[in-house]
Design an enzyme around this catalytic site. Structure first.
Site, PDB file in Angstrom:
ATOM      1  N   HIS A 177       0.891  -1.169  -0.053  1.00  0.00           N
ATOM      2  CA  HIS A 177      -0.023  -0.023   0.050  1.00  0.00           C
ATOM      3  C   HIS A 177       1.084   1.259  -0.154  1.00  0.00           C
ATOM      4  O   HIS A 177       1.882   1.165   0.299  1.00  0.00           O
ATOM      5  CB  HIS A 177      -0.821   0.016   1.066  1.00  0.00           C
ATOM      6  CG  HIS A 177      -1.733  -1.215   1.549  1.00  0.00           C
ATOM      7  ND1 HIS A 177      -1.188  -2.269   2.039  1.00  0.00           N
ATOM      8  CD2 HIS A 177      -2.915  -1.387   1.493  1.00  0.00           C
ATOM      9  CE1 HIS A 177      -2.154  -3.110   2.093  1.00  0.00           C
ATOM     10  NE2 HIS A 177      -3.120  -2.748   1.973  1.00  0.00           N
ATOM     11  N   ASP A 194       2.576   1.765   3.423  1.00  0.00           N
ATOM     12  CA  ASP A 194       3.748   0.964   3.836  1.00  0.00           C
ATOM     13  C   ASP A 194       4.991   1.432   3.395  1.00  0.00           C
ATOM     14  O   ASP A 194       5.931   1.389   4.350  1.00  0.00           O
ATOM     15  CB  ASP A 194       3.367  -0.369   2.987  1.00  0.00           C
ATOM     16  CG  ASP A 194       1.856  -1.226   3.305  1.00  0.00           C
ATOM     17  OD1 ASP A 194       1.280  -0.605   4.350  1.00  0.00           O
ATOM     18  OD2 ASP A 194       1.575  -1.963   2.415  1.00  0.00           O
TER      19      ASP A 194
END
Length: 433
Positions: A108, A111
């Site tokens: 993501h 992240d």
């Protein structure tokens, strides 16, 4: 399997070398017992069948915290400076990927880089880390299976992203997705995923479901159009989940999502990313969700994990249930494979597993679990007995009036006459045992 591993500015997993296949007689926990990447299963190697990916979020961002307790994982890539942590994670990740010997990873936006105070600030951080990821991909040969935008964690998304009743929130979500599609193309991503964790509602009395679903559909159309405009050629994937964090999520299960995609004319560009633990939360078996997708030509990729049968939430455990992995891989093999998709190990070590080697042991167990499932599934299919049993169960539709029904040659009146002619049907065993 090559012995080459990537070591960046520092070695994070000291004392752990390249994980090798040692066979099922080995008692070395840091070895593969069943995953021999070069072993041929049919006309493809295990590596090509499985297309394993590591989930960036659980592996490098998780800290062991849960709703009832604080952090228990204190990894050496963590820093007091969020951007420095992001930089460290890139090196830790590619060291891990190459030591584990896997071909793909997933992430993501939040992240890989911290969110800034403004959209431009967030995008600058993403661009810096994307440049590093691109270089590491070039150096190691590891590829991006898929990426996605985190449209759940920030408080702005408490009422959803594309289904939010506030247009300003929808535009913020659109900005995140646009940037992630740009990054996908930059990193040659093979898929792009949408997971609408908060695309749903808690109370019907304050929700216009029809309007929210129309916004959701229009949002995906715009994302599809932009992706194609900038040169993204792969499939877009939607990941179903019935609940948690939202009470009623619009992407409940595979059947719901497939119907939704067809409603908005997206079925040619979209497929599904099926997570095992989400299937069980919806009251389905993992293989059921895979089969529904395969039946509709929309099996895209797999988030390979499992839940705890005694817990009613998303526990994201590593897949070690051989019955489950076998049934799943039977669907995959009979589907002709996963195409652009793969087995993303969307699982995390437990809160009380605090050693760095535990990250390897968890992933090794999951990879071996699916490798063993693949071998058994292939043997079952080659044997042909179950396939024959299934075919025989429907033999009344293979000829005569049954075949005419399948071809659309009979009317309801015809069926009525046939029923009178044939009388009470006999009982035929389904042979479940």
């Amino acid at each position: 399997m090559s012995d080459n591993v990537f070591i960046g500015n520092r070695e994070y997993f000291k004392g752990i070398g390249k994980i090798k296949y040692e066979g099922n007689k080995s008692d070395n926990p840091l070895s593969y017992k069943f995953y021999d990447e070069n072993k041929m299963i049919g006309n493809k190697s295990m590596k090509d069948h499985m297309r394993v990916a590591v989930a960036y979020w659980h592996t490098f961002c998780g800290d062991g915290g849960d709703p009832f307790g604080l952090q228990t994982h204190f990894y050496p890539w963590f820093s007091d400076d969020s951007m420095q942590t992001a930089i460290n994670k890139v090196d830790a990740a590619f060291e891990f990927f190459t030591k584990l010997g896997i071909p793909y990873y997933c992430f993501h936006d939040r992240d890989i880089a911290p969110e800034g105070a403004t959209i431009p600030e967030s995008e600058r951080s993403l661009e810096e880390i994307t440049s590093m990821l691109k270089q590491r991909q070039k150096e190691t040969g590891v590829k991006l299976l898929w990426n996605t935008a985190n449209l759940t964690a920030n408080p702005r998304y408490m009422n959803g992203a594309s289904t939010n009743p506030d247009f300003n929130v929808l535009t913020y979500a659109a900005a995140q997705v646009k940037k992630m599609l740009d990054i996908n193309v930059e990193l040659d991503g093979e898929n792009y995923v949408f997971w609408g964790g908060r695309e749903g509602y808690s109370a019907l009395i304050n929700t216009n479901t029809k309007r929210e679903l129309e916004h959701f559909g229009q949002f995906l159309v715009l994302c599809r159009d932009y992706g194609r405009k900038i040169g993204y050629k792969g499939p877009f994937l939607v990941e179903p989940k019935p609940m948690e964090p939202s009470k009623h999520q619009y992407d409940f299960d595979a059947s719901t999502v497939i119907g939704f995609l067809r409603r908005y004319g997206l079925e040619k560009d979209f497929k599904l990313n099926i997570e095992a633990n989400h299937a069980t939360l919806a009251g389905h078996a993992f293989e059921h969700e895979l089969q529904i997708c395969a039946d509709n030509g929309m099996l895209g990729s797999i988030d390979a994990n499992r839940g705890d049968p005694h817990n009613g939430w998303d526990t994201d455990q590593y897949s070690t249930d051989i019955y489950q992995t076998t049934l799943a891989m039977m669907v995959v093999l009979e589907n002709g494979g996963l195409g652009n998709g793969g087995l993303n190990l969307d699982a995390k070590i437990r809160r009380n597993s605090t050693d760095l080697e535990d990250l390897f042991i968890g992933h090794i167990g999951a990879i071996d679990g699916f490798a063993r499932g693949l071998e058994i599934a292939n043997s079952i299919i080659k044997d042909g007995k179950i396939s024959k049993m299934k075919k025989d169960r429907y033999k009344s539709f293979d000829q005569g009036e049954g075949a005419d029904f399948e071809k659309g040659k009979l009317t309801l009146e015809d069926l009525h006459k046939i029923a009178i002619k044939n009388g009470e049907p006999g009982m035929i065993s389904g042979k479940q045992e």
